[in-house]
Scaffold this motif. Structure first.
Motif, PDB file in Angstrom:
ATOM      1  N   GLY A  67      -1.760  -0.004  -3.961  1.00 48.26           N
ATOM      2  CA  GLY A  67      -2.670   0.230  -3.792  1.00 48.26           C
ATOM      3  C   GLY A  67      -3.604  -0.592  -4.629  1.00 48.26           C
ATOM      4  N   PRO A 198      -6.255   4.508   2.189  1.00 51.52           N
ATOM      5  CA  PRO A 198      -6.726   3.706   0.813  1.00 51.52           C
ATOM      6  C   PRO A 198      -6.132   2.142   1.576  1.00 51.52           C
ATOM      7  N   LEU A 200      -4.385  -0.659   0.926  1.00 45.59           N
ATOM      8  CA  LEU A 200      -3.412  -1.586   0.427  1.00 45.59           C
ATOM      9  C   LEU A 200      -3.115  -2.722   0.402  1.00 45.59           C
TER      10      LEU A 200
END
Length: 211
Positions: A67, A198, A200
């Motif tokens: 992340g 998220p 990435l």
């Protein structure tokens, strides 16, 4: 339990250990952009073959997807922040998190002086925001609105899926990086912002999660 003064003292001890100033510049003074000298951290003698080629190291480790966060802190000369992949939860009891930062970072001394930080977990649509904080120098907060985190007053960035408000618990040396441990004072999540998934980072590029 260590209070805010103790957390700040931990960071000040680190700054003294590397010879960096431990007091903030006056508000009218421009913050220093001179990087700390790269420490001598050779693990092999001159003439010996290094055990791992740095380029190969980066290439192979780049296969590990992570992340992306932006670490921020308040300051007398304005807020500080930098993009960071190397963030992780560390302990549940007490609640601790950790991130790693290069020892040559010009932003880290400002965060260390503050003794506090906020981890802003970025969402899939915030690649440009990340790029703005990944550059060295300049005003990274130009045009970026933010609000103060509830305990430390560190900047909380807009539209992030989650944030973690921390005081500095400890700083450890890890080769050419520092391992910063933060005690969680407050945290929160935005379910609406989290719907996009998220942001990435994998093999040098941004991506997104798909189930």
């Amino acid at each position: 339990m260590m209070g805010h003064a103790g957390m700040a003292a931990t960071a000040v001890r680190y700054l003294r250990s590397v010879g960096a100033p431990t007091t903030s510049a006056a508000p009218s003074a421009a913050p220093s952009a001179t990087p700390l000298p790269r420490p001598a951290l050779r693990a092999v003698r001159d003439g010996e073959r290094a055990p791992v080629d740095p380029r190969e190291f980066r290439t192979v480790l780049g296969h590990f997807a992570s992340g992306v966060t932006v670490i921020t802190a308040p300051g007398a000369d304005g807020p500080a922040g930098f993009a960071c992949q190397s963030f992780a939860s560390l302990s549940l009891d007490p609640p601790l998190v950790t991130f790693m930062v290069a020892r040559t970072s010009t932003t880290w001394p400002r965060i260390a002086r503050a003794g506090v930080f906020c981890v802003n977990v970025l969402g899939a649509e915030q690649g440009e925001l990340c790029r703005g904080f990944a550059v060295s120098g300049g005003d990274k907060f130009a045009g970026v609105p933010y609000v103060a985190a509830p305990v430390t007053a560190s900047p909380r960035l807009p539209g992030v899926p989650a944030w973690v408000d921390c005081t500095i618990q400890a700083v450890h040396t890890g080769g050419d990086h520092l391992i910063v441990v933060g005690r969680v004072e407050a945290l929160g999540a935005d379910p609406a912002a989290a719907e996009a998934g998220p942001l990435l980072f994998h093999r040098g590029a941004f991506g997104r999660f798909s189930a």
